[in-house]
Scaffold this motif. Structure first.
Motif, short mmCIF file in Angstrom:
data_model
loop_
_atom_site.label_atom_id
_atom_site.label_comp_id
_atom_site.label_asym_id
_atom_site.label_seq_id
_atom_site.Cartn_x
_atom_site.Cartn_y
_atom_site.Cartn_z
N THR A 355 0.85 -1.19 0.00
CA THR A 355 0.00 0.00 0.00
C THR A 355 0.88 1.24 0.00
O THR A 355 1.85 1.33 0.76
CB THR A 355 -0.91 0.02 1.25
OG1 THR A 355 -1.75 -1.13 1.22
CG2 THR A 355 -1.76 1.27 1.28
N THR A 362 -4.35 6.54 1.70
CA THR A 362 -3.94 5.57 0.69
C THR A 362 -4.23 6.10 -0.71
O THR A 362 -5.30 6.67 -0.96
CB THR A 362 -4.69 4.24 0.90
OG1 THR A 362 -4.36 3.72 2.19
CG2 THR A 362 -4.30 3.23 -0.17
N ILE A 363 -3.27 5.93 -1.60
CA ILE A 363 -3.46 6.39 -2.97
C ILE A 363 -3.77 5.20 -3.86
O ILE A 363 -3.34 4.07 -3.61
CB ILE A 363 -2.24 7.18 -3.49
CG1 ILE A 363 -1.01 6.26 -3.61
CG2 ILE A 363 -1.93 8.35 -2.60
CD1 ILE A 363 -0.67 5.86 -5.00
N ASP A 364 -4.53 5.45 -4.91
CA ASP A 364 -4.83 4.45 -5.92
C ASP A 364 -4.00 4.77 -7.16
O ASP A 364 -4.20 5.83 -7.78
CB ASP A 364 -6.32 4.47 -6.26
CG ASP A 364 -6.72 3.40 -7.27
OD1 ASP A 364 -5.82 2.73 -7.82
OD2 ASP A 364 -7.93 3.24 -7.51
N ALA A 366 -4.22 3.93 -10.08
CA ALA A 366 -5.04 4.16 -11.28
C ALA A 366 -5.51 5.60 -11.39
O ALA A 366 -5.95 6.03 -12.47
CB ALA A 366 -6.24 3.22 -11.27
N ASP A 367 -5.43 6.37 -10.31
CA ASP A 367 -5.82 7.78 -10.34
C ASP A 367 -4.68 8.70 -10.76
O ASP A 367 -4.86 9.92 -10.81
CB ASP A 367 -6.32 8.22 -8.95
CG ASP A 367 -7.59 7.50 -8.53
OD1 ASP A 367 -8.34 7.06 -9.42
OD2 ASP A 367 -7.82 7.37 -7.31
N HIS A 368 -3.53 8.12 -11.06
CA HIS A 368 -2.35 8.95 -11.31
C HIS A 368 -1.82 8.74 -12.72
O HIS A 368 -2.03 7.70 -13.34
CB HIS A 368 -1.26 8.62 -10.29
CG HIS A 368 -1.62 9.01 -8.89
ND1 HIS A 368 -1.17 10.16 -8.29
CD2 HIS A 368 -2.43 8.41 -7.97
CE1 HIS A 368 -1.66 10.24 -7.07
NE2 HIS A 368 -2.43 9.20 -6.86
N ASP A 446 -7.52 -1.67 -15.22
CA ASP A 446 -8.20 -0.79 -14.27
C ASP A 446 -7.37 -0.49 -13.03
O ASP A 446 -7.65 0.48 -12.32
CB ASP A 446 -9.54 -1.41 -13.84
CG ASP A 446 -10.57 -1.41 -14.97
OD1 ASP A 446 -10.35 -0.69 -15.95
OD2 ASP A 446 -11.57 -2.15 -14.85
N MET A 447 -6.36 -1.29 -12.74
CA MET A 447 -5.55 -1.08 -11.55
C MET A 447 -4.24 -0.36 -11.85
O MET A 447 -3.52 0.02 -10.94
CB MET A 447 -5.23 -2.41 -10.87
CG MET A 447 -4.44 -3.36 -11.72
SD MET A 447 -3.88 -4.85 -10.84
CE MET A 447 -2.43 -4.20 -10.03
#
Length: 487
Positions: A355, A362-364, A366-368, A446-447
């Motif tokens: 993580t 926590t960052i995802d 996929a948002d970056h 997606d990830m």
């Protein structure tokens, strides 16, 4: 300087991690770093995979490091030889002493006030958790899940009376001698396993739903063998490496630009290598263009040679179910087997499953957006490696590591503690990180982080262009923001 705070923590002691550590030793010798390795030995992929015949699918003159010659004329090498090369490289540059084995990264949290990464690590040898601190976090874990590979949900799996194994976790006690084996899959692993198992098994049948492109290639580099006799080893290696890089790019470009001609060429090469009368269709006619997925190689045509005897065969079609003694195809054909090998692919996983957080949030990924293929926007002092999918993985790793060292050098010159890539204001058109049609990639899009459509937010796969940008181009970029040390 707090001696308990490391300058860099490298996560993973495989090809990427050992490479990064060696570049740091060579170019930034004063930096203090540690390599966290979850397993008990270095090598990453080459320590994990133990299936028969395990080998590279890239030539070792481009897969090897630019700074340390590959010591053999064998261009396509087996896993133990590659791991030995990595072990010798680590020892030569002293980075083996920086490896902390059985250290699995669980969570990394950036503390903005302290400008440090707080790294939570599970000591699997002691069954305890420890916390480390560093100024930079470098992810060198590759992009797939070491815990388990991908296996479709086959009907009737529990009915099979024999052994079912996935190549990612090959049992030490598995003996195929005199037995019937069915290898399910059509990728590089299956193409490697078929000739390896056929040496001792009573019979090996490859069961594939979709064919792949397979090219016979020389296992030994004859040009390098000649050059080694007349030139110093380092010079012979450098020349061979450069020639092979150009050849890789030339073949990829031609195959992409002229797919129909490429298909005809591959079919011609297959027909020459196969037994007389062996059907090309449907076994060697993929429904996609060359290099839409990675090409498989057969060193010295070993895969095709296995089909010349009676120890190997191919069945192309869909599996209906497992039976007690083999497989039943949707066509009704029954394939008898004592052992089923599910060479059905990988599962993707970023950063070893750890993580990543910023100030507790926590960052995802996929948002970056990816920056220069090595950083993520908005995440300070963090870098990672993803190699080429259309050439040797290590070529891109080397460029990233060099650029990383140049970035550290620039930060030192500016007395900067923090650097972060900031995405441009306003909307930006994005696309998947990897424009690659392989199943293990499409299942995980997606990830994964995204890439943009303009530099420096693109994931590039051209070694010559990447060399110009990352080795010779400027490190400073309008997208980078630097902050000085505050404490």
């Amino acid at each position: 300087m707090n001696p308990d705070i490391l300058d860099i923590i490298i996560v993973g002691a495989g090809v990427s991690g050992i490479g990064c550590a060696c570049y740091l030793r060579r170019l930034m010798p004063l930096k203090r770093f540690a390599i966290l390795e979850a397993r008990g030995d270095l090598g990453g992929t080459w320590d994990l995979f133990r299936y028969p015949g395990i080998r590279s699918d890239s030539d070792l003159f481009t897969f090897g490091y630019e700074f340390r010659p590959w010591p053999s004329d064998q261009a396509i090498a087996d896993g133990p030889a590659i791991q030995s090369y990595l072990r010798d490289t680590a020892a030569e540059y002293g980075v083996d002493r920086a490896i902390r084995y059985h250290h699995r990264l669980i969570r990394a949290d950036w503390d903005s006030d302290a400008a440090l990464w707080c790294v939570e690590v599970r000591r699997t040898d002691l069954n305890e958790t420890v916390t480390l601190q560093c100024r930079w976090l470098f992810g060198a874990t590759g992009y797939y899940d070491y815990a388990k590979g991908y296996v479709p949900d086959f009907a009737g799996r529990e009915d099979f009376a024999g052994r079912i194994v996935h190549p990612q976790h090959w049992p030490d006690d598995l003996d195929v001698a005199g037995k019937r084996a069915a290898v399910i899959g059509s990728g590089a692993t299956a193409v490697t396993l078929v000739p390896a198992l056929a040496r001792t098994a009573a019979h090996v049948v490859q069961v594939q739903r979709t064919p792949t492109y397979i090219l016979p290639v020389p296992g030994r580099d004859r040009m390098h063998a000649v050059l080694r006799r007349i030139l110093p080893a380092a010079t012979a290696y450098a020349i061979t490496r450069r020639v092979n890089i150009v050849r890789q790019r030339w073949i990829y470009t031609l195959f992409q630009r002229y797919p129909r001609a490429a298909r005809r060429f591959i079919r011609w090469a297959n027909r020459r290598s196969l037994p007389t009368g062996f059907p090309i269709d449907p076994h060697f006619v993929p429904p996609y263009q060359p290099w839409d997925q990675r090409l498989c190689v057969a060193p010295d045509g070993d895969y095709f040679a296995a089909l010349h005897g009676h120890r190997a065969s191919i069945v192309t079609g869909a599996i209906a179910r497992f039976s007690t003694d083999g497989l039943v195809m949707t066509s009704g054909e029954h394939i008898a087997a004592d052992i089923l090998v599910t060479a059905t692919g990988l599962k993707l996983q970023l950063f070893g499953g750890a993580t990543i957080a910023i100030d507790g949030k926590t960052i995802d990924p996929a948002d970056h957006l990816v920056y220069k293929g090595m950083m993520l926007d908005g995440i300070p002092n963090f870098s990672f490696t993803i190699g080429y999918t259309n050439a040797s993985w290590t070529l891109k790793v080397g460029l990233i590591c060099r650029h990383f060292c140049r970035l550290l050098e620039l930060m030192d010159a500016r007395d900067a503690r923090i650097v972060v890539a900031e995405r441009p204001a306003g909307p930006i058109r994005t696309r998947p990180l990897l424009d690659f049609a392989a199943g293990y990639v499409t299942r995980a899009l997606d990830m994964l982080p995204r890439q943009g459509d303009t530099d420096p937010w693109q994931m590039t796969f051209d070694y010559a262009e990447d060399t110009r940008r990352m080795t010779h181009g400027p490190v400073e970029d309008p997208a980078l923001r630097f902050w000085p040390a505050s404490r």
